[in-house]
Design a protein around this motif. Sequence first.
Motif, PDB file in Angstrom:
ATOM      1  N   ASP A   1      -4.719 -43.829  -2.120  1.00  0.00           N
ATOM      2  CA  ASP A   1      -5.997 -43.344  -2.055  1.00  0.00           C
ATOM      3  C   ASP A   1      -6.877 -42.919  -3.242  1.00  0.00           C
ATOM      4  N   THR A   2      -6.213 -42.191  -4.238  1.00  0.00           N
ATOM      5  CA  THR A   2      -6.773 -41.721  -5.386  1.00  0.00           C
ATOM      6  C   THR A   2      -7.341 -43.013  -6.040  1.00  0.00           C
ATOM      7  N   LEU A   3      -6.275 -44.027  -6.469  1.00  0.00           N
ATOM      8  CA  LEU A   3      -6.615 -45.572  -7.091  1.00  0.00           C
ATOM      9  C   LEU A   3      -7.961 -46.003  -6.485  1.00  0.00           C
ATOM     10  N   HIS A   4      -8.132 -45.912  -5.117  1.00  0.00           N
ATOM     11  CA  HIS A   4      -9.448 -46.387  -4.452  1.00  0.00           C
ATOM     12  C   HIS A   4     -10.520 -45.845  -4.591  1.00  0.00           C
ATOM     13  N   GLU A   5     -10.411 -44.456  -4.757  1.00  0.00           N
ATOM     14  CA  GLU A   5     -11.735 -43.646  -5.297  1.00  0.00           C
ATOM     15  C   GLU A   5     -11.977 -43.902  -6.801  1.00  0.00           C
ATOM     16  N   LEU A   6     -10.993 -43.877  -7.443  1.00  0.00           N
ATOM     17  CA  LEU A   6     -11.313 -44.180  -8.893  1.00  0.00           C
ATOM     18  C   LEU A   6     -11.737 -45.477  -9.231  1.00  0.00           C
ATOM     19  N   MET A   7     -11.460 -46.539  -8.437  1.00  0.00           N
ATOM     20  CA  MET A   7     -11.860 -47.942  -8.742  1.00  0.00           C
ATOM     21  C   MET A   7     -13.383 -47.918  -8.484  1.00  0.00           C
ATOM     22  N   ILE A   8     -13.860 -47.087  -7.368  1.00  0.00           N
ATOM     23  CA  ILE A   8     -15.435 -47.408  -7.278  1.00  0.00           C
ATOM     24  C   ILE A   8     -16.201 -46.436  -8.023  1.00  0.00           C
ATOM     25  N   ASP A   9     -15.482 -45.406  -8.876  1.00  0.00           N
ATOM     26  CA  ASP A   9     -16.401 -44.467  -9.665  1.00  0.00           C
ATOM     27  C   ASP A   9     -16.549 -45.132 -10.988  1.00  0.00           C
ATOM     28  N   ASP A  10     -17.957 -45.542 -11.168  1.00  0.00           N
ATOM     29  CA  ASP A  10     -18.172 -46.002 -12.275  1.00  0.00           C
ATOM     30  C   ASP A  10     -18.092 -45.434 -13.772  1.00  0.00           C
ATOM     31  N   GLU A  11     -17.921 -43.901 -13.518  1.00  0.00           N
ATOM     32  CA  GLU A  11     -17.492 -43.262 -14.787  1.00  0.00           C
ATOM     33  C   GLU A  11     -16.129 -43.275 -15.295  1.00  0.00           C
ATOM     34  N   VAL A  12     -15.422 -43.635 -14.459  1.00  0.00           N
ATOM     35  CA  VAL A  12     -13.887 -43.752 -14.748  1.00  0.00           C
ATOM     36  C   VAL A  12     -13.705 -45.131 -15.517  1.00  0.00           C
ATOM     37  N   LYS A  13     -13.179 -45.204 -16.463  1.00  0.00           N
ATOM     38  CA  LYS A  13     -12.769 -46.489 -17.346  1.00  0.00           C
ATOM     39  C   LYS A  13     -11.233 -46.570 -17.192  1.00  0.00           C
ATOM     40  N   VAL A  14     -10.578 -45.612 -17.512  1.00  0.00           N
ATOM     41  CA  VAL A  14      -9.042 -45.771 -17.462  1.00  0.00           C
ATOM     42  C   VAL A  14      -8.210 -44.581 -16.853  1.00  0.00           C
ATOM     43  N   VAL A  15      -7.374 -44.981 -16.369  1.00  0.00           N
ATOM     44  CA  VAL A  15      -6.362 -43.849 -15.550  1.00  0.00           C
ATOM     45  C   VAL A  15      -5.092 -43.727 -16.438  1.00  0.00           C
ATOM     46  N   VAL A  16      -4.331 -42.780 -16.499  1.00  0.00           N
ATOM     47  CA  VAL A  16      -3.161 -42.499 -17.313  1.00  0.00           C
ATOM     48  C   VAL A  16      -2.262 -41.859 -16.266  1.00  0.00           C
ATOM     49  N   ILE A  17      -1.210 -42.145 -16.219  1.00  0.00           N
ATOM     50  CA  ILE A  17      -0.351 -41.622 -15.209  1.00  0.00           C
ATOM     51  C   ILE A  17       0.728 -41.146 -15.875  1.00  0.00           C
TER      52      ILE A  17
END
Length: 133
Positions: free
Chosen positions: A39-55
């Motif tokens: 769910d989180t990756l789906h939300e972050l994928m469509i958020d244009d402000e998000v450029k990179v995700v660190v896990i």
Amino acid sequence: MSTGVLDVQPSGDGVVVATLDRPDKRNALNRELRQAIIDTLHELMIDDEVKVVVIHGAGSTFCAGFDLDELAAADDSAQVFAHATAYHHAVHTFAKPLVAAIEGPAVAGGMDLALMCALRIAATDARFGQPPV
């Protein structure tokens, strides 16, 4: 944003830090955590402000893999594997850079998670393994 098992925090400049937050279970990937990641990756994928995700993982372990207690208690292994497939697909096909920040063990499904990320940064105490089933 926090789901109880996945804590997601923006850290500025388009970077989001997603923390696997089950340190008492060595961040084992139960259904709830896998779904939170999907769910989180789906939300972050469509958020244009998000450029990179660190896990990364809370506590001393990046991720101990799938929750074996949950797998042992499952009534329907086909449902477990179908959900696992959806989780792997969501991580593997995430179109923005995913970075695994690995401290401590990353074993079994935890190593798989690290390998599905575009980049891995390992602390000096990082350990990797694929124990035989």
